[in-house]
Design a protein around this motif. Structure first.
Motif, PDB file in Angstrom:
ATOM      1  N   GLU A   1       0.814  -1.222   0.000  1.00  0.00           N
ATOM      2  CA  GLU A   1       0.000   0.000   0.000  1.00  0.00           C
ATOM      3  C   GLU A   1       0.847   1.271   0.000  1.00  0.00           C
ATOM      4  O   GLU A   1       0.492   2.252  -0.653  1.00  0.00           O
ATOM      5  CB  GLU A   1      -0.952  -0.003   1.202  1.00  0.00           C
ATOM      6  CG  GLU A   1      -1.956   1.126   1.132  1.00  0.00           C
ATOM      7  CD  GLU A   1      -2.972   1.072   2.242  1.00  0.00           C
ATOM      8  OE1 GLU A   1      -4.149   1.321   1.948  1.00  0.00           O
ATOM      9  OE2 GLU A   1      -2.595   0.784   3.395  1.00  0.00           O
ATOM     10  N   VAL A   2       1.963   1.245   0.674  1.00  0.00           N
ATOM     11  CA  VAL A   2       2.817   2.430   0.745  1.00  0.00           C
ATOM     12  C   VAL A   2       3.322   2.855  -0.641  1.00  0.00           C
ATOM     13  O   VAL A   2       3.608   4.018  -0.879  1.00  0.00           O
ATOM     14  CB  VAL A   2       3.988   2.213   1.741  1.00  0.00           C
ATOM     15  CG1 VAL A   2       5.014   1.240   1.191  1.00  0.00           C
ATOM     16  CG2 VAL A   2       4.623   3.539   2.108  1.00  0.00           C
ATOM     17  N   HIS A   3       3.398   1.928  -1.572  1.00  0.00           N
ATOM     18  CA  HIS A   3       3.884   2.223  -2.920  1.00  0.00           C
ATOM     19  C   HIS A   3       2.775   2.665  -3.882  1.00  0.00           C
ATOM     20  O   HIS A   3       3.068   3.136  -4.975  1.00  0.00           O
ATOM     21  CB  HIS A   3       4.596   1.002  -3.512  1.00  0.00           C
ATOM     22  CG  HIS A   3       5.829   0.616  -2.752  1.00  0.00           C
ATOM     23  ND1 HIS A   3       6.977   1.370  -2.751  1.00  0.00           N
ATOM     24  CD2 HIS A   3       6.076  -0.459  -1.964  1.00  0.00           C
ATOM     25  CE1 HIS A   3       7.889   0.787  -1.996  1.00  0.00           C
ATOM     26  NE2 HIS A   3       7.361  -0.330  -1.501  1.00  0.00           N
ATOM     27  N   LEU A   4       1.534   2.493  -3.484  1.00  0.00           N
ATOM     28  CA  LEU A   4       0.418   2.836  -4.374  1.00  0.00           C
ATOM     29  C   LEU A   4       0.170   4.334  -4.385  1.00  0.00           C
ATOM     30  O   LEU A   4       0.062   4.957  -3.327  1.00  0.00           O
ATOM     31  CB  LEU A   4      -0.865   2.117  -3.928  1.00  0.00           C
ATOM     32  CG  LEU A   4      -0.907   0.610  -4.059  1.00  0.00           C
ATOM     33  CD1 LEU A   4      -2.195   0.066  -3.416  1.00  0.00           C
ATOM     34  CD2 LEU A   4      -0.824   0.189  -5.510  1.00  0.00           C
ATOM     35  N   PRO A   5       0.055   4.917  -5.571  1.00  0.00           N
ATOM     36  CA  PRO A   5      -0.344   6.326  -5.636  1.00  0.00           C
ATOM     37  C   PRO A   5      -1.753   6.490  -5.061  1.00  0.00           C
ATOM     38  O   PRO A   5      -2.556   5.543  -5.062  1.00  0.00           O
ATOM     39  CB  PRO A   5      -0.349   6.635  -7.130  1.00  0.00           C
ATOM     40  CG  PRO A   5       0.367   5.508  -7.797  1.00  0.00           C
ATOM     41  CD  PRO A   5       0.292   4.335  -6.879  1.00  0.00           C
ATOM     42  N   THR A   6      -2.071   7.662  -4.573  1.00  0.00           N
ATOM     43  CA  THR A   6      -3.371   7.932  -3.962  1.00  0.00           C
ATOM     44  C   THR A   6      -4.521   7.549  -4.884  1.00  0.00           C
ATOM     45  O   THR A   6      -5.500   6.938  -4.445  1.00  0.00           O
ATOM     46  CB  THR A   6      -3.477   9.419  -3.562  1.00  0.00           C
ATOM     47  OG1 THR A   6      -2.410   9.708  -2.653  1.00  0.00           O
ATOM     48  CG2 THR A   6      -4.801   9.718  -2.900  1.00  0.00           C
ATOM     49  N   SER A   7      -4.409   7.860  -6.158  1.00  0.00           N
ATOM     50  CA  SER A   7      -5.504   7.542  -7.094  1.00  0.00           C
ATOM     51  C   SER A   7      -5.718   6.034  -7.205  1.00  0.00           C
ATOM     52  O   SER A   7      -6.858   5.573  -7.302  1.00  0.00           O
ATOM     53  CB  SER A   7      -5.232   8.146  -8.473  1.00  0.00           C
ATOM     54  OG  SER A   7      -4.025   7.622  -9.012  1.00  0.00           O
ATOM     55  N   ASP A   8      -4.639   5.273  -7.168  1.00  0.00           N
ATOM     56  CA  ASP A   8      -4.770   3.817  -7.233  1.00  0.00           C
ATOM     57  C   ASP A   8      -5.366   3.258  -5.941  1.00  0.00           C
ATOM     58  O   ASP A   8      -6.170   2.318  -5.973  1.00  0.00           O
ATOM     59  CB  ASP A   8      -3.417   3.158  -7.513  1.00  0.00           C
ATOM     60  CG  ASP A   8      -3.015   3.271  -8.979  1.00  0.00           C
ATOM     61  OD1 ASP A   8      -3.872   3.624  -9.815  1.00  0.00           O
ATOM     62  OD2 ASP A   8      -1.840   2.999  -9.279  1.00  0.00           O
ATOM     63  N   LYS A   9      -4.977   3.828  -4.792  1.00  0.00           N
ATOM     64  CA  LYS A   9      -5.569   3.403  -3.523  1.00  0.00           C
ATOM     65  C   LYS A   9      -7.068   3.668  -3.535  1.00  0.00           C
ATOM     66  O   LYS A   9      -7.856   2.807  -3.128  1.00  0.00           O
ATOM     67  CB  LYS A   9      -4.942   4.158  -2.347  1.00  0.00           C
ATOM     68  CG  LYS A   9      -3.608   3.681  -1.918  1.00  0.00           C
ATOM     69  CD  LYS A   9      -3.164   4.479  -0.701  1.00  0.00           C
ATOM     70  CE  LYS A   9      -1.662   4.514  -0.638  1.00  0.00           C
ATOM     71  NZ  LYS A   9      -1.166   5.376   0.426  1.00  0.00           N
ATOM     72  N   GLU A  10      -7.450   4.844  -3.991  1.00  0.00           N
ATOM     73  CA  GLU A  10      -8.871   5.200  -4.030  1.00  0.00           C
ATOM     74  C   GLU A  10      -9.633   4.253  -4.960  1.00  0.00           C
ATOM     75  O   GLU A  10     -10.717   3.788  -4.624  1.00  0.00           O
ATOM     76  CB  GLU A  10      -9.041   6.654  -4.469  1.00  0.00           C
ATOM     77  CG  GLU A  10      -8.589   7.645  -3.415  1.00  0.00           C
ATOM     78  CD  GLU A  10      -8.538   9.075  -3.912  1.00  0.00           C
ATOM     79  OE1 GLU A  10      -8.767   9.331  -5.137  1.00  0.00           O
ATOM     80  OE2 GLU A  10      -8.253   9.960  -3.085  1.00  0.00           O
ATOM     81  N   PHE A  11      -9.050   3.958  -6.113  1.00  0.00           N
ATOM     82  CA  PHE A  11      -9.689   3.029  -7.046  1.00  0.00           C
ATOM     83  C   PHE A  11      -9.822   1.649  -6.415  1.00  0.00           C
ATOM     84  O   PHE A  11     -10.876   1.014  -6.476  1.00  0.00           O
ATOM     85  CB  PHE A  11      -8.892   2.930  -8.354  1.00  0.00           C
ATOM     86  CG  PHE A  11      -9.421   1.854  -9.261  1.00  0.00           C
ATOM     87  CD1 PHE A  11     -10.488   2.110 -10.102  1.00  0.00           C
ATOM     88  CD2 PHE A  11      -8.876   0.570  -9.243  1.00  0.00           C
ATOM     89  CE1 PHE A  11     -11.006   1.110 -10.928  1.00  0.00           C
ATOM     90  CE2 PHE A  11      -9.384  -0.430 -10.057  1.00  0.00           C
ATOM     91  CZ  PHE A  11     -10.444  -0.157 -10.898  1.00  0.00           C
TER      92      PHE A  11
END
Length: 192
Positions: free
Chosen positions: A147-157
Motif C-alpha cells: 500500500e505504501v507504494h500505491l499512488p493515492t488515485s490507485d488506492k482510491e480506485f
C-alpha cells in the motif's frame, strides 16, 4: 445460456475416505462441501443462471482490475520478499459463491493442500487460483508494504472496487435460498 462446466471431471465425485480414527479430514469436508454446492448449482433455473453469470463476470472483472493496481507496484516481488506472510495465515476463505464462479465459467477446480502447514490454497510457486478467481479476503487484502507504494488515485480506485466487490458478493449470495451459500465451502457441510 450454456454452462461450460463438466461435472464428471470433479474429483469430489470420487468416494472420499476418513482417517483410521474416524475423524473427518479437511480433505473430506472440502469434498463434501464442494459436492453440496454443486448440488445447489445443478438445480438452478436458466433465469437464475443468467443472473449469476452476470454477477460472476462482474466479480472477475473487479478482481482483475484490483490485481492490475497492485501489479503496478510489483506486488509479486514484495510478496516474495516477505514469503507471503498473509497467505501463510490464510484458511478456508474460498466461499460457495467463489465455487459457483468456477462452475459458471468452466474453470477447472484446484485441489487444496490442507497438509502443507500454510494456506490450503498455496503451492510452492504461489496461489492455486488465478487472481480473478481468488476469495474476497485474498483479493482485497493489501499489506502496508504494498500500500505504501500505491499512488493515492490507485488506492482510491482499489478501495472503491473493494466496496463494489462486497456488494456483488452480497447480491450473488442473495440469489440462493439456502443460507449456507453465504459461507465458505468448508463451512457448508458443517452448517448442515
Amino acid at each position: 445460456m450454456q454452462v461450460l462446466f463438466d461435472f464428471s471431471r470433479l474429483f469430489i465425485l470420487q468416494s472420499a475416505t476418513m482417517e483410521p480414527t474416524g475423524v473427518v479430514t479437511d480433505d473430506e469436508v472440502w469434498r463434501l462441501g464442494v459436492k453440496a454446492v454443486v448440488n445447489e448449482f445443478r438445480i438452478l433455473t436458466s433465469d437464475q443462471l443468467t443472473g449469476l453469470k452476470a454477477g460472476a463476470e462482474e466479480l472477475i472483472a473487479l478482481k482483475a482490475a484490483m490485481q492490475e493496481v497492485v501489479e503496478k507496484v510489483n506486488c509479486a516481488a514484495i510478496c516474495a520478499t516477505c514469503g507471503g506472510e498473509c497467505c501463510v495465515r490464510g484458511k478456508y476463505h474460498f466461499s460457495a459463491v467463489d465455487l459457483v464462479v468456477y462452475l459458471l465459467t468452466g474453470k477447472e477446480l484446484f485441489e487444496p493442500r490442507f497438509a502443507n502447514g500454510r494456506c490450503s490454497y498455496l503451492a510452492e510457486d504461489g496461489c492455486l487460483m488465478p487472481p480473478q478467481y481468488r476469495p474476497f479476503n485474498c483479493v482485497t487484502f493489501v499489506c502496508e508494504q504494498i500500500e505504501v507504494h500505491l499512488p493515492t488515485s490507485d488506492k482510491e480506485f482499489f478501495y472503491a472496487a473493494e466496496g463494489k466487490l462486497r456488494l456483488v458478493y452480497k447480491e450473488l449470495q442473495g440469489m440462493f435460498t439456502d443460507r449456507r451459500m453465504r459461507g465458505s465451502v468448508m463451512s457448508y457441510v458443517q452448517a448442515s
